[in-house]
Write a protein that holds these residues in place. Sequence first.
Motif: not given
Length: 295
Positions: A226-238
């Motif tokens: 998720a940190a590499l490819k999640d489109e949601d910036a907030e989810q990537r940061e989490l």
Amino acid sequence: CSGVLAVVTAGFVVAWRIHHLPPAARVDLYSTWDLVVWLLNGMCFVFIGLEAPRLVAEAAAGGARLVVVGLAVGATVIACRVVWMFPAAYVPAYFLPRLREREGGYPEARAVAVASWCGVRGVVSLAAALSVPALLPDGRPFPGREELLAATLCVILLTLFVQSPTLGPLVRRLGIRGDDDTDAEVRSAREALLAAGIRRLDAFCSERSCPLSVHHWRRLLVDELAALKDEDAEQRELARTRLEVSRDVRRAVADEQARELLALRDSGRINDRTYVAMQLDLDREGPARRDGAGA
């Protein structure tokens, strides 16, 4: 029939089949190889430094012909690389459409120009020259060996001290900047590896019961993906935050284990041989833990 080419070929084979070695052996292999390369490079350039004054002395004593020949050979080597690189870059792409499509079209002329100027010679050239035997089977000196060695040293010195310093200004002059191809390739490969690991983990746990620690491991793999490819910036940061905490915890645990192991040795509860063996085990487990957790 060439010892140098035989070693290079052996290196190709080993590199292509390196995945058959156990992980711990690969760690030791690369660590040892880095040290050997560093030592051999140092020895070769020490040899160059020792031989350079001899060439200067021979030139001063009337042996300038060797230096002239060496400089001529060096200029020829540089020119041949420049002339060769352009057809080598464009001709295969012209006749092989699939290759051209895979590479994203024809290479940039500026990039080919820089590649043509990157032919700095060093250890390999010196090793090839030194591989020429010193004596013939009948005991006579090998004809032309001294000239060959002198020419090789001149080529190395010319490319190292004349050509190499001009590479940076050439890159800036042509306006070439570092691209993200390598980063994108690494990122894509990491995503593929993480996805493959998650698929195998799910298949494994569907066949048999898995402990809670395995599910925690899966959570780490998912966070890394998720940190590499999640489109949601907030989810990537989490996901990145959770990964950083996991890394900090693993690092703290490893540091505490190392301190405890040192305390056991200092208190005399284990001997030096046991300490070194267990310290190496901890060192090998460090990369394994990071890889296993997707870090």
